[in-house]
Write an enzyme that holds these catalytic residues in place. Structure first.
Site, short mmCIF file in Angstrom:
data_model
loop_
_atom_site.label_atom_id
_atom_site.label_comp_id
_atom_site.label_asym_id
_atom_site.label_seq_id
_atom_site.Cartn_x
_atom_site.Cartn_y
_atom_site.Cartn_z
N GLU A 138 48.22 4.18 1.14
CA GLU A 138 48.81 5.53 1.00
C GLU A 138 49.39 6.04 2.31
O GLU A 138 50.02 7.08 2.33
CB GLU A 138 47.75 6.49 0.44
N HIS A 194 45.24 1.38 4.83
CA HIS A 194 45.50 2.51 3.93
C HIS A 194 46.88 2.37 3.31
O HIS A 194 47.87 2.76 3.94
CB HIS A 194 45.43 3.83 4.71
N CYS A 198 39.76 1.08 2.49
CA CYS A 198 39.04 1.36 3.75
C CYS A 198 37.55 1.47 3.49
O CYS A 198 36.91 0.50 3.10
CB CYS A 198 39.62 2.60 4.43
#
Lengths: 200, 250
Positions: free
Chosen positions: A184, A182, A82
């Site tokens: 994660e 993202h 990001c």
């Protein structure tokens, strides 16, 4: 023993918790990089991404890690996430004009489209070029959360469409990667991207 | 773009509780267990609110947040009692991806929204609105629907969007916890007046309620609590139902 992944901690502007947690989930060896000296203990680098371009860059300068960060990115496999992808560009235009790390010939600009901004939620990627990073997850959706996009024409790995507007969702140059989404926060598919990065 | 389905955890540490009408609490379970359960059901995001932090004027319990965020790999938003940039920062370091703010911004200093969005980026600042209907308009409430602010909801949502809020979570004091459907006029009025994403919360009692608000008001996300907590449905069922009715979900 696998490589040690260094997650760069640059103050308030980086949310490292979720990334470290995801890396631990896939049994990666993780070290949070807090100072220039920490870089020599890591084999690969992840630059996290929450915050604004301008604050991120001033944190990097204030923490005195700018030079070490640039030289390590150029010599070790790197993944920017990001904002961490965005600051790899030459220039950012979030709250004024700010110089980035200058790795990619790219600029970071506001997303211009009629749909709600920030672009937020799960979205597809349209892979433009085969890569180790996105292997096996070409048809998955990933979580996006951003108001700015990387404008680049030469290093595109994947594009994503948001209500008719196309933007760069992954980028690479050698072993330096950037993803606008993202990993994660993208369920199992995101963990796969991290596993791929371990093998880069 | 897929509609996001968000599971909402209202927490009175150490339990997730379900306020009815913002009053009267029922214990549902532990945040970490429910977070993982909804993650596995296919939730696109989770919103964790410490519903008493603001009321008791105490800090949000960061250790509880960290525990709840442990096993979920989807966006995790946290709110309740946030009153400084330092609170934002601590929450991001406890595992929050976005921070939800209401009371302090409404009662004390709207400018905190601008500060936070400049430091952490707009996408990580959610403004929670607790709307109560008065005649043909809505007023903002704070402290879980207890305190009137005198601010009009439609003015306030524009103000927070200008200040840099990334998203609006829209709750209705009238509909919350009652499971009798959304205040669709409220949701569509807000969706029409701002260009940032709007999360419709409060009121889902069944799958049709969710479909109605999505089709008629076009929010970017819906937040569900009671119907999930009482196991009237699952996120997977909600998504299947929406998909069957032509709504794009991930």
């Amino acid at each position: 023993m696998g490589p040690v992944i260094g997650v760069v901690n640059y103050g308030v502007a980086g949310n490292i918790f979720s990334i470290v947690k995801a890396l631990e989930k896939i049994d990666a060896r993780v070290k949070v990089v807090n100072s220039s000296g920490d870089f020599e203990k890591v084999d690969k680098i992840i630059i996290p991404g929450v915050g604004s371009f301008k604050d991120a860059m001033s944190e990097i300068h204030e923490d005195g890690i700018y030079d070490a960060l640039v030289s390590n990115v150029l010599s070790k496999p790197t993944l920017g996430i990001c904002l961490g992808m965005q600051i790899l560009s030459k220039i950012g235009y979030e709250f004024g004009e700010t110089k980035g790390l200058g790795i990619f010939d790219a600029e970071v600009k506001n997303i211009y489209c009629s749909a709600p901004i920030p672009h937020m939620g799960f979205n597809k990627i349209n892979v433009q070029k085969d890569s180790l990073l996105l292997r096996g997850v070409e048809d998955e959706s990933f979580y996006f959360m951003h108001s700015y996009e990387v404008v680049n024409y030469t290093d595109i790995l994947s594009l994503t469409e948001y209500e008719g507007h196309q933007f760069v969702s992954a980028i690479s140059k050698g072993n330096i990667y950037g993803v606008q989404f993202h990993p994660e926060k993208s369920r199992e598919a995101g963990l796969e991207v991290f596993k791929n990065f371990l093998n880069v | 773009m897929s509609l996001r389905i968000i599971a909402k955890l209202d927490v009175k540490p150490p339990y997730v509780v379900k306020p009815v009408h913002f009053e009267g609490l029922r214990k549902i379970g532990l945040p970490a267990e429910l977070a993982e359960k909804y993650y596995k059901q296919g939730a696109d995001e989770l919103i964790y609110t410490d519903i008493v932090a603001s009321l008791y004027q105490r800090e949000i319990l960061f250790a509880e947040v960290e525990k709840a965020a442990k096993e979920v790999f989807i966006p995790f938003s946290v709110g309740g009692g946030v009153r400084s940039i330092d609170d934002f920062s601590k929450l991001f370091h406890s595992g929050a991806d976005k921070v939800v703010i209401n009371t302090y911004a409404v009662q004390n200093d709207p400018h905190i929204i601008k500060q936070a969005s400049e430091i952490f980026g707009s996408q990580s600042v959610i403004v929670n609105i607790e709307a109560k209907k008065w005649g043909s308009s809505w007023e903002c409430y704070t402290d879980c629907g207890r305190v009137r602010s005198g601010k009009s909801v439609l003015d306030w949502v524009n103000e927070v969007a200008d200040l840099g809020a990334g998203e609006i979570m829209l709750q209705s004091v009238d509909c919350d916890g009652r499971q009798r459907g959304y205040d669709i006029d409220l949701v569509s009025s807000v969706v029409e007046s701002v260009s940032i994403p709007v999360i419709a919360a409060s009121g889902a009692g069944n799958l049709e309620d969710v479909l109605s608000v999505v089709q008629q008001a076009r929010p970017d996300a819906v937040a569900l609590a009671s119907i999930l907590h009482y196991e009237k449905t699952t996120i997977r069922e909600v998504k299947d139902f929406l998909r069957k009715n032509g709504v794009e979900v991930s």
